[in-house]
Design an enzyme around this catalytic site. Sequence first.
Site: not given
Length: 259
Positions: A1-3, A41, A115
Amino acid sequence: MCRHIAFLGEPLALGELLVSPPHALYRQSWAPRRQRYGTVNADGFGVGWYADGDPVPGRYRRPGPIWADPSFADLARVVRTGALLAAVRDATEPGADGEAAAAPFAAGTWLFSHNGAVKGWPGSLAPLAATLPAEELLRLEARCDSALVWALLLHRLRAGDELGRALAETVTEVAEAAPGSRLNLLVTDGETIAATAWGDTLWYLARPGDRTVVASEPYDDDPHWHEVPDRTLLSATRTDLVLTPLKEPSSCTSPTRSS
C-alpha cells in the site's frame, strides 16, 4: 500500500533522489523490493518540495502512474530543493477521488503521506471523525482513510502540538479505534521530518552535513541505510535523528538517539 520518501539536505534536483537511484521511488512504483502489501503503485503519485525563501511547499500530483507522466521527467530534471516529500500510491479502494487522494497532502508549511490502510474503514473511524469540527471535515481533500488521518493529525498541529507528539498521538488514537490498521505516517515542515513505523517497512539514511532520508525502502544498496523497528516514532533534522518506541495505546518509553 504505497511507497513514500522524505528528504532534508543539500539542494539537489528532484530526479537525483526520485528517479536516478537504481531503486528510486520511480522504480518502486512498479518494482518495490520490500513492499508487504500490494505489488504495483499506479493509483497516483505526488511530490511536494520547498523553495529557498518560501516556507510553503509547492506540489505536483497526478491520478495515474508516475511512469506515464512525461511532464514529471522534465520537472524532476530542473527543480532543485533541500527538502521534499514524495509518494506513489496503491489505493485502498480503487478509484477513490483520483488526484485529490494522492499524497502528499498539504496545509501551510506541512506535507503528509500515509503508507498503509485503516482497518474497517470508514465505520471504524466514524467516532474520531465526529470529534473534528464540521468545517475541518468539509475541507477534506478526499474521502479516503489517509485524508481523514491527515485531518486528525492536522487538528493537533494547528492546536500547537509538536510534530512528533502530534504524529504519535494520532497513530495510537487511530490504532485504538481501528485495531489491525497499518499506519506508517510521514510528515515534514521542510526543517524536520517525523515518521512512524506501524505495520509496514520504514528505513532511514543519515549523513550529517549532507542528507537525511526517511523512506519506505532504500533507493540503493548503501550499507548506511538502517531499518526502523515496527512500532517506532522517528524524528529527524538535517543533523540529528531520534527513534522512540511506540507501544500499543497509552504506554511510554525512553527515546534512543542515532547519529
